[in-house]
Structure formats: C-alpha cells, structure tokens
Design a protein around this motif. Structure first.
Motif, PDB file in Angstrom:
ATOM      1  N   LEU A  55      29.400 -18.526 -21.599  1.00 33.97           N
ATOM      2  CA  LEU A  55      28.982 -19.039 -20.445  1.00 33.97           C
ATOM      3  C   LEU A  55      28.429 -18.137 -19.629  1.00 33.97           C
ATOM      4  N   VAL A  56      28.954 -16.570 -19.483  1.00 29.57           N
ATOM      5  CA  VAL A  56      28.235 -15.835 -18.460  1.00 29.57           C
ATOM      6  C   VAL A  56      26.940 -15.433 -19.207  1.00 29.57           C
ATOM      7  N   PRO A  57      26.595 -15.316 -20.424  1.00 32.81           N
ATOM      8  CA  PRO A  57      25.248 -14.743 -20.645  1.00 32.81           C
ATOM      9  C   PRO A  57      24.196 -16.154 -20.625  1.00 32.81           C
ATOM     10  N   ALA A  58      24.503 -17.302 -20.832  1.00 28.60           N
ATOM     11  CA  ALA A  58      23.695 -18.359 -20.460  1.00 28.60           C
ATOM     12  C   ALA A  58      23.422 -18.442 -19.140  1.00 28.60           C
ATOM     13  N   ALA A  59      24.349 -18.325 -18.290  1.00 27.26           N
ATOM     14  CA  ALA A  59      23.906 -18.566 -16.966  1.00 27.26           C
ATOM     15  C   ALA A  59      23.059 -17.277 -16.236  1.00 27.26           C
ATOM     16  N   VAL A  60      23.252 -16.195 -16.950  1.00 25.75           N
ATOM     17  CA  VAL A  60      22.643 -14.620 -16.713  1.00 25.75           C
ATOM     18  C   VAL A  60      21.219 -15.028 -16.987  1.00 25.75           C
ATOM     19  N   ASP A  61      21.060 -15.681 -18.201  1.00 26.49           N
ATOM     20  CA  ASP A  61      19.587 -15.954 -18.853  1.00 26.49           C
ATOM     21  C   ASP A  61      18.906 -16.797 -17.940  1.00 26.49           C
ATOM     22  N   VAL A  62      19.405 -18.038 -17.633  1.00 19.41           N
ATOM     23  CA  VAL A  62      18.938 -18.996 -16.643  1.00 19.41           C
ATOM     24  C   VAL A  62      18.378 -18.515 -15.340  1.00 19.41           C
ATOM     25  N   ARG A  63      19.132 -17.643 -14.778  1.00 23.48           N
ATOM     26  CA  ARG A  63      18.889 -16.976 -13.439  1.00 23.48           C
ATOM     27  C   ARG A  63      17.803 -16.026 -13.663  1.00 23.48           C
ATOM     28  N   GLY A  64      17.741 -15.313 -14.909  1.00 22.08           N
ATOM     29  CA  GLY A  64      16.716 -14.300 -15.008  1.00 22.08           C
ATOM     30  C   GLY A  64      15.427 -15.012 -15.069  1.00 22.08           C
ATOM     31  N   ARG A  65      15.260 -16.038 -16.201  1.00 23.55           N
ATOM     32  CA  ARG A  65      14.138 -16.592 -16.404  1.00 23.55           C
ATOM     33  C   ARG A  65      13.489 -17.126 -15.243  1.00 23.55           C
ATOM     34  N   ALA A  66      14.188 -17.789 -14.651  1.00 23.29           N
ATOM     35  CA  ALA A  66      13.664 -18.552 -13.206  1.00 23.29           C
ATOM     36  C   ALA A  66      13.311 -17.580 -12.348  1.00 23.29           C
ATOM     37  N   ARG A  67      13.832 -16.458 -12.173  1.00 23.05           N
ATOM     38  CA  ARG A  67      13.396 -15.362 -11.123  1.00 23.05           C
ATOM     39  C   ARG A  67      12.109 -14.849 -11.708  1.00 23.05           C
ATOM     40  N   ASP A  68      12.190 -14.432 -12.881  1.00 24.70           N
ATOM     41  CA  ASP A  68      10.726 -13.926 -13.370  1.00 24.70           C
ATOM     42  C   ASP A  68       9.373 -14.621 -13.054  1.00 24.70           C
ATOM     43  N   VAL A  69       9.945 -16.219 -13.407  1.00 27.35           N
ATOM     44  CA  VAL A  69       8.723 -17.239 -13.358  1.00 27.35           C
ATOM     45  C   VAL A  69       8.281 -17.405 -12.033  1.00 27.35           C
ATOM     46  N   LEU A  70       9.333 -17.358 -11.073  1.00 23.90           N
ATOM     47  CA  LEU A  70       8.867 -17.596  -9.751  1.00 23.90           C
ATOM     48  C   LEU A  70       8.185 -16.259  -8.989  1.00 23.90           C
ATOM     49  N   VAL A 114       8.541 -14.570 -19.891  1.00 26.68           N
ATOM     50  CA  VAL A 114       8.561 -15.895 -19.657  1.00 26.68           C
ATOM     51  C   VAL A 114       7.941 -16.651 -20.875  1.00 26.68           C
ATOM     52  N   PRO A 115       8.204 -17.992 -20.978  1.00 30.14           N
ATOM     53  CA  PRO A 115       7.557 -18.674 -22.154  1.00 30.14           C
ATOM     54  C   PRO A 115       6.215 -18.569 -21.988  1.00 30.14           C
ATOM     55  N   ILE A 116       5.440 -18.822 -23.349  1.00 27.55           N
ATOM     56  CA  ILE A 116       4.218 -18.282 -23.688  1.00 27.55           C
ATOM     57  C   ILE A 116       3.114 -19.241 -22.908  1.00 27.55           C
ATOM     58  N   GLU A 117       3.642 -20.450 -22.821  1.00 20.53           N
ATOM     59  CA  GLU A 117       2.946 -21.451 -22.145  1.00 20.53           C
ATOM     60  C   GLU A 117       2.751 -21.281 -20.877  1.00 20.53           C
ATOM     61  N   MET A 118       3.733 -20.746 -20.104  1.00 17.74           N
ATOM     62  CA  MET A 118       3.853 -20.396 -18.757  1.00 17.74           C
ATOM     63  C   MET A 118       3.130 -18.813 -18.476  1.00 17.74           C
ATOM     64  N   ARG A 119       3.218 -18.245 -19.267  1.00 20.39           N
ATOM     65  CA  ARG A 119       2.451 -16.719 -19.354  1.00 20.39           C
ATOM     66  C   ARG A 119       0.758 -17.051 -19.533  1.00 20.39           C
ATOM     67  N   LEU A 120       0.199 -18.107 -20.149  1.00 21.85           N
ATOM     68  CA  LEU A 120      -1.012 -18.328 -20.435  1.00 21.85           C
ATOM     69  C   LEU A 120      -1.578 -18.936 -19.207  1.00 21.85           C
ATOM     70  N   LEU A 121      -0.787 -20.024 -18.723  1.00 25.27           N
ATOM     71  CA  LEU A 121      -1.262 -20.283 -17.298  1.00 25.27           C
ATOM     72  C   LEU A 121      -1.348 -19.387 -16.318  1.00 25.27           C
ATOM     73  N   LEU A 122      -0.286 -18.648 -16.142  1.00 23.25           N
ATOM     74  CA  LEU A 122      -0.426 -17.601 -15.070  1.00 23.25           C
ATOM     75  C   LEU A 122      -1.439 -16.644 -15.475  1.00 23.25           C
ATOM     76  N   ALA A 123      -1.742 -16.370 -16.611  1.00 22.06           N
ATOM     77  CA  ALA A 123      -2.771 -15.329 -16.928  1.00 22.06           C
ATOM     78  C   ALA A 123      -4.230 -15.971 -16.543  1.00 22.06           C
ATOM     79  N   ASP A 124      -4.232 -17.248 -16.863  1.00 25.97           N
ATOM     80  CA  ASP A 124      -5.526 -18.140 -16.530  1.00 25.97           C
ATOM     81  C   ASP A 124      -5.760 -17.931 -14.987  1.00 25.97           C
ATOM     82  N   ALA A 125      -4.702 -18.279 -14.066  1.00 28.62           N
ATOM     83  CA  ALA A 125      -4.761 -18.155 -12.771  1.00 28.62           C
ATOM     84  C   ALA A 125      -5.045 -16.774 -12.253  1.00 28.62           C
TER      85      ALA A 125
END
Length: 914
Positions: free
Chosen positions: A37-52, A114-125
C-alpha cells in the motif's frame, strides 16, 4: 496406581511457539501495509507531482512570453495615444531569459520519469515556447531597424505558435490526468487485495487466540488451581493429599515435588508422633526420678491421683498404699479453712500458684518441714492440683551459708580491702571450714613445689601456722580445689577437704563466693604493691634529679681540682713527698669522680659515648680482678663462650656490671660457697633461652651464688637506690641501681630470681652487635702550631684550665664566659678558629646555639661539647650530629685525644653523644 503422565511439550516450548506465531502474524500484516500500500501511494503522489511540476513550469513560461509579445506589439505602429511604451532592451532581456529557462525545462523533461506520451507532449510544448521566443526576438530587431511590417508578421506568427503551444499543453494535461487516474485505479486494486488479506489474517488471529486460551486453561490454569487446592488441604492437616501428574512438563515436575514433599511431611509427622509418645514416656520416667516430691490431687475430692517415686520414698509409702492419701491428711500446720481458701483460689485461677511452708506427715506419723508450691491445672478430662514439695533444710542451709559470708564481710572487710592477705585469709579459711563442716581448708600461692601456704585451718587442731605442702593436700581423694588469680604473674588455689559427703549446688555456690572474696583480697594486695612501686618510682625520680644536679656541680669542681693537680704534679719530681701527697689527692678525686659517675648512671642523666665492646676478651681481662674480689674463701666459676660477639656500652660499663654483681654475690655467700659467672650468645627465637624468648640476637650474662637468698619484700626493692641489707659502712645501696640503669640505657633487661636459702641469680641480656672495637685514632700528641681554638665555659676555673691545657699544646685560645662573649672574642680576632670547645649549658647563649651559629659563620668547623651531665633532651642533633663530647672531669690527655680526633678527621662519621 498413579497414571503415567502423558508426554507433551513443555510450557517453555509452548510459550516460545505462541510468541513466534504472534511475531509472524504481526510481521505479515506489516509487510502487507509497508510493501504494497505505501509504495503504491508514494508512486501515485510522485508521478502526479512530477507531471504537474513540468506542466506548470512550461505554462508559466508560455504566459510570460505572451506578456512579452503584448509589450512588443505596443512598440509597432499604429501607436495608441497616451499609452505607455515599454523599454525594448528590457523586453529583449526578458525574452532571452525565458529562452534560457526553456532550454533548462527541455533538459528536465527529457530526464523526467513521467510516461513517454506525457514527456513527448511536454517536449513539443517546450519547443513551441522556444519558437515563440525566436519570433519575439525577430520582431524586436525589426522594430529596432524600423521594419514595421516584418515586426507585425513576426508577432502574428508568435501568436499562432502560442495557440499551438496552448493546445499541446492542454493535451499534456489531459494525458497527465489520465495517468493519475490509472495510478489511482491500481492503488484501489492493492487496497482491495490488502483488505482481503486483512480479513484472512484476522480469522487466523482469532484462531490463534482460541488455541492459546485453550492451552493456557488446560496446561496452566487447571494444574495450578489443582496444586493450590492441594497445598490448602496439606496446610489444613490433610497429609494424604496427592496431586495428579497429567503431563511431563514443568508443572508436572512441580506436582511430583509437591507429592514428594507431602510424603516427607507424612513421615515426619509419624516420626514426631512416635517421638512425642516416647517423650511422654521419658517425661513420666524423668518426673518419677525427680529429686523433688511431686503429688497430683483431684481438685474436687482432694484425693491423690499420682505421686512420683521421690514423694513415695520421702513419706515412706509404696505405690499401692499411697493411693489412699488425701491432701488434708498430708499437710499439717495449715488450718482447714485456710486450706479450703487456698484450693478455692487456685480453682478460680485468680492466683497461678501459691508458695507456703508446712509439715508433711509421713506414713509413720512423723513430721518433716518442707517448702510447698501449689498450682492448679485443667484439661478436657479433669481438674487437678499439683503439689511440689522441697526439703526446707536446703533453703535453710543456703540462708545459713549466706549469713556466715555476710557476717565475715562485715567484720573482716577492712582486712580484705587493704590487701593484707595473710590477716584476711586466716579468718576466711576458718569460716569456710566451719560453714561447710569441712575437715580442712587452706589457700596457697604458686604451683607445685614452689606453692607457699598463706593460711590453713584444720577442724581438729585449728589454725595451722606452719606451712603445708600443697601436693600432699591435693593427694587426698576428698580434696576439692578451685583456682584463684592472685596477680598477673602467678595464681593461687583454694582447697577444701570434706570426707563425709559431696557438695550440693548451694555449697558449690558458696565456695564460688568465697573464691570471689579471696580474689578481691589478692587484687587489693596487687593494688597496694603497685601503689608502693609508684611511690618508689617517684622517690627514685626525685633522688635522680637531686643526684644529677649535685653531680653536675661536683664534676665542675673535680675538673678544676684534677686539672690543677695534674698541672702541679707535672712540675714536681716523681716520688717526691709533695708528688706523693698530690698523687693521693688525685686518687681521692678520681674516686669521687667514679662515685659521681655512678650517681649519674643511676639518675640516667649521664651522656655517654658508647662503643662496641667484645664481651669474651673483656671478661678474660677482668678474671684476675674478679678472683681477687671473690677471695680465696669462695670459689669463682667462669663459664664463658668464646664467640660472644660485641655489645654497645660506655667506657668501663661492662667491668662495672661484672664487679657490682660479683661483689654482691660474694657478700651474700658464706665462706666455702660458690659464685658462678656464665656468658653465652642467644639467637632470635632460641628455644634454650627460656622465658622470655629473645626476639633479636643478644648476649646473656648470668651471675649466680649459693648464698642466703632474698625474701619477697627484699626482691621488690633490690634495684632501689640506697637500699641495702648490708651493715652500715659496707655498702652504699647504689651498686644494683647502677647496674639496672646501665642495662636499661643499653636497651637490655635485667632479672633476678631468689628465695630464702636457695641463693640468687641475676640474668642480664644485652642486644648483640656485629661491630668490632677499634682504638681511638687520635694519638693525644697533637700540636696546635698557633691554630685558634674558641673556648666557651661559664665556670671561670674550668675556662682557665681548658685554655691552659690547649695553650700548652701550641694552640692560640679565644675564651668567653658564654656564647655571646665567645662570638665577640672571635669577631675581634683576625684568624678564624679551627675548633670550638664549649660547655652545653651556659647563660645567655648556650653551647648548642653557639655551635649552630659557628657552623653558619665557619662552615664545617669541628665542635667538642663538654659537660658534667647533659640530659638527652638537650643533646645536639641534626646538623650537629657529628659533634664530639667529653665528660667532666677529664685529664689533659683525654682532652687532647678528642681534639686530635676532631682535627685529624674534619667530619667524623657517627661521632658524638649516643
């Protein structure tokens, strides 16, 4: 038959298994929570923080670029009247900074997790943001050079690119939201799985709790309760209790131990029961054998229930005839109403026991006086009165003996207290013999053949003035003796002879009281002896002070007399009448000096220079003189070991010891007797030395005679000065006192053993040394050759005499009547002195203080002290330890010999008074 216990795990093992399962249960739950439980929650919070974070940085840059585009649009015509125009340089700097920041953001996006799709869009932006910045820079250059149309075109293109970047960011944001929702879905899946595991492990926990409760009740609670109930039954007296042993665990072993303990208690109870039965039987026999007469009566009928053998024999009854005896018929001399009142008082328990005197009527009708004790006793079967009768004659005897002793102490207390044991013991032994109706009573001091009779009383002939041998009295089978402590040195013995019967406990107590009275008399005698010894010591000390003072002044006079006689005879012809007369005067003065030396030795105020003296050669040299002193009518026997070694004594003191002791032995021995002189060396702990055993090597001198001996009173005063048993004119009483002083000054001991008719033995022990005697290194032929000698002496005649002696040998003398005058004389002289000769005691500045001052002014100057006597309290020490000493009176040769020693060796080791 006891069932065999079943084999089972021990309680320790069960508790260990339960603890292990509990730890495993908790560990699995912790792993589920921590690992899923703890690693899953930490992973969700980390990914959301990085994307945002990346999205927000790009969006912020885009907004700031749009602001820069608006500023640039205000720089291109048509211009709005009154509108503020921005600074082109500031706008350019802002765009350049945003361009640099866009490069950093692109690098961060490339490294992001972050996921590759999100990374490509951010790179294009981010790329679009850079394109916008380029267009804005191109517009700014166009405005700067006045190409307005080109600037407007660049601004338009930047607007189009900005719209594209906004759409790309929107797509990236949507992609980010979709990723976060996917992560939340996975997290919910893990939580649902954890929920299922939690339910399963909860069921396992309940199962384990049930198993633990069951095991605790079956294996712990029930066995402990059963053992507790068994212990309560055993404590209540049920020793047949047995605990069932069901399991072979710790509680099973405890149950076996409890059963074994119960068996031991049963056996001990049975043994105690048998012992009590045996004790009851033995007590009955002891009661029957008791010396007291014991009766047991029924309290209601007053008829006899039981009587011991002493009671039956005392009254003349047998076991069958005494049963008809009644209490009223037994007691005589007590009125019936008084007896009734006593019995009623005992039965009411208001008085535990009653003591009274009465007569018991014997079977033949005679009466016997007795002391009675009545007491009641009640048990479940009967109420009885116990009567204990004691023969009144025993108490009457105790009272009579006590009265005799008190009467003696009242009449003879002064004799006991003043320590006169002879006068005290004569009535004491007479009273003891008469009180005990003994045949003989006596007191001896000492043991064996040396025991002396102090007092004795014979019932047939009365007091015995003549001595009786102690061994002869103790040989009597009826003799009873007790030891008394006469004093710390010897013991005494009290002997009583009574042939008709033995002694009762009361009589032995009386004898002990008599022995205590005798001991008090001896203690009083010892106290009187110590008081007399103290008085003698005080008297001797006073005489010593007087003798020392007289000898000091007399030695000063003798020094002047002998010095002047010597100087006068040096100018006369040898053998002339005047020379002969002066020689006689000189001889008399020397005898006076010898007497003075004895006085100083006795007073222990003579300061002597001791030296190592070889004992055996000195005795051999003195043999001829000693034989002349003993004379032809008596025999002198010498028993001297050849290897005695040395002792440390003053000059002539060994010869003085031998002469004084041999002369006393000769005077105490009749013609035809023998005087024996023995000398031997004793090593430490030598068993042949007798008492006391020597603790260090020593030389023992023994002078023994076969003379008349001495009694006890003479022995106590033998070393007292001026005490003598010789006729007037035959002795001064100083000989043995001088010997005692010499021996004690040398660190030795002197003892005397004597008895009337048995002769006398003096034993001297002196510490042995390893030194060898050596002649004085000074020759006495020293010459001064004009050297300066400082002389300080308060007696004018001696000051002049010493100055003359030194001047005759070539010395130049500076003299003064005290230390101050001597220092003044030295200060007035041009030449420093080579020697200081000074008296010890002088007015103003004494000899010791003068010597220290001289050592300060003339370092290392030799010092020669001279005195008629000097107490050890004023002897120089420390820095003056090497000083020499010469005793007054002295001759010119004596003085010159000491001067030669000092001048030949500037700092002689160990020289000086000792």
């Amino acid at each position: 038959m006891t069932p065999t216990p079943r084999r089972a795990l021990s309680l320790r093992s069960l508790l260990l298994v339960a603890a292990t399962l509990s730890l495993a249960y908790v560990a699995v739950l912790a792993v589920q929570v921590i690992g899923v439980l703890v690693p899953a929650a930490v992973d969700v919070r980390g990914r959301a923080r990085d994307v945002l974070a990346d999205h927000d940085r790009i969006h912020d840059n885009l907004a700031r670029l749009q602001g820069a585009r608006r500023d640039l649009s205000r720089l291109a015509p048509p211009f709005v009247p009154g509108a503020p125009r921005p600074d082109p340089a500031e706008v350019r700097d802002t765009v350049l900074a945003l361009l640099d920041r866009g490069a950093v953001i692109r690098a961060a996006v490339e490294r992001s997790d972050v996921p590759i799709e999100m990374r490509l869009l951010l790179a294009d932006a981010a790329e679009l943001e850079s394109a916008i910045a380029v267009q804005l820079l191109d517009a700014e250059r166009a405005i700067a050079i006045g190409e307005t149309q080109r600037a407007i075109e660049s601004l338009r293109r930047s607007g189009v690119i900005s719209d594209s970047a906004t759409r790309v960011l929107s797509l990236a944001q949507r992609e980010a939201v979709a990723g976060v929702l996917a992560q939340q879905e996975r997290l919910l899946t893990q939580v649902e799985r954890l929920q299922r595991w939690t339910i399963a492990w909860g069921a396992v926990g309940l199962l384990l709790f049930g198993i633990g409760a069951w095991l605790t009740r079956r294996r712990l609670y029930l066995p402990v309760r059963e053992m507790e109930q068994a212990v309560q039954r055993v404590a209540g007296g049920d020793l047949d209790t047995e605990v069932a042993v069901r399991y072979s665990d710790e509680l099973g072993r405890l149950a076996r131990h409890l059963n074994a303990m119960t068996v031991v208690l049963r056996e001990r109870a049975a043994e105690e029961s048998r012992r009590r039965e045996s004790l009851t039987e033995r007590f009955g026999r002891i009661l029957d054998e008791s010396a007291n007469e014991i009766f047991v009566f029924d309290a209601r009928s007053r008829r006899l229930l039981q009587a011991n053998r002493g009671a039956r024999e005392g009254l003349g009854y047998d076991a069958s005839s005494i049963r008809d005896l009644a209490l009223d018929a037994l007691l005589t001399g007590i009125p019936p109403e008084r007896l009734d009142a006593l019995v009623a008082e005992l039965r009411s328990h208001s008085t535990p026991r009653v003591h009274l005197s009465a007569w018991l009527r014997r079977r033949d009708g005679t009466l016997r006086a007795t002391e009675l004790t009545l007491q009641s006793a009640t048990d479940a079967d009967a109420e009885v009165i116990i009567l204990v009768a004691e023969d009144a004659r025993l108490r009457q005897q105790v009272r009579a003996l006590d009265a005799r002793l008190r009467s003696f102490l009242q009449t003879e207390a002064s004799q006991v207290a003043n320590g006169d044991v002879v006068r005290a013991f004569k009535p004491l032994v007479r009273m003891t013999a008469e009180a005990l109706e003994a045949d003989f009573c006596g007191v001896w001091r000492g043991t064996g053949e040396r025991a002396a009779t102090i007092a004795a009383f014979d019932a047939g002939s009365g007091s015995l003035p003549h001595p009786i041998a102690l061994d002869e009295v103790l040989a009597d089978p009826a003799a009873y003796s007790t030891t008394l402590r006469a004093n710390p040195r010897e013991a005494a013995v009290l002997v009583i002879v009574r042939r008709e019967s033995g002694y009762t406990a009361e009589e032995l107590t009386f004898i002990a009281a008599v022995a205590d009275v005798a001991t008090r008399a001896f203690e009083a005698e010892e106290r009187r002896r110590l008081e007399r010894a103290l008085e003698r010591a005080q008297r001797i000390d006073s005489l010593g002070q007087l003798a020392g003072g007289v000898a000091h002044d007399f030695n000063n006079l003798l020094t002047a007399i002998l010095g002047n006689l010597e100087a006068t005879r040096a100018d006369l012809e040898k053998g002339s009448p005047m020379d002969v007369a002066l020689a006689e005067a000189e001889h008399a003065a020397l005898r006076a000096a010898d007497l003075t030396r004895q006085l100083l030795t006795f007073a222990r105020r003579q300061m002597l220079e001791t030296r190592a003296v070889h004992v055996a050669p000195r005795i051999a040299e003195s043999e001829a003189m000693l034989r002349r002193l003993v004379g032809a009518e008596r025999t002198l026997v010498l028993e001297v070991q050849p290897d005695l070694g040395t002792v440390r004594l003053g000059a002539g003191q060994l010869e003085q010891l031998l002469v004084n002791l041999v002369v006393n032995a000769r005077d105490a021995t009749a013609p035809g007797g023998t005087v024996t002189l023995r000398a031997r060396r004793l090593e430490a702990g030598d068993p042949s030395a007798g008492e006391p055993t020597p603790t260090e090597p020593s030389v023992e001198l023994v002078v023994q005679d076969s003379g008349v001996g001495m009694d006890r009173e003479t022995l106590e005063r033998v070393f007292e000065p001026f005490f003598t048993t010789k006729s007037v004119g035959q002795g001064t009483g100083l000989g043995l006192a001088v010997c005692h002083g010499i021996v004690e000054n040398a660190g030795g001991t002197i003892r005397v053993v004597s008895a009337p008719g048995e002769g006398t033995t003096f034993t001297i022990r002196l510490p042995a040394g390893s030194e060898r005697s050596s002649p004085s290194r000074g020759s006495g032929a020293v010459t001064g050759l004009g050297s300066v000698v400082l002389v300080a002496e308060d007696e004018p005649s001696i000051r002049a005499l010493v100055s003359r002696m030194l001047a005759a040998r070539g010395f130049r003398v500076l003299a003064g009547e005290d230390g101050v005058a001597a220092l003044s004389a030295m200060d007035a002289s041009d030449d420093p002195p080579v020697l200081l000769v000074t008296d010890v005691v002088m007015p103003r500045l004494g000899g010791v203080e003068l010597a220290r001052e001289m050592r300060r002014r003339v370092p290392g100057i030799p010092v020669l002290f001279m005195s008629g006597y000097t107490s050890s309290a004023v002897l120089p020490d420390g820095d003056l330890r090497d000083a020499a000493f010469i005793a007054k009176p002295f001759s010119t040769d004596d003085l010159m010999r000491r001067v030669a020693e000092l001048l030949e060796t500037p700092t002689p080791p160990g020289r000086g008074p000792r």
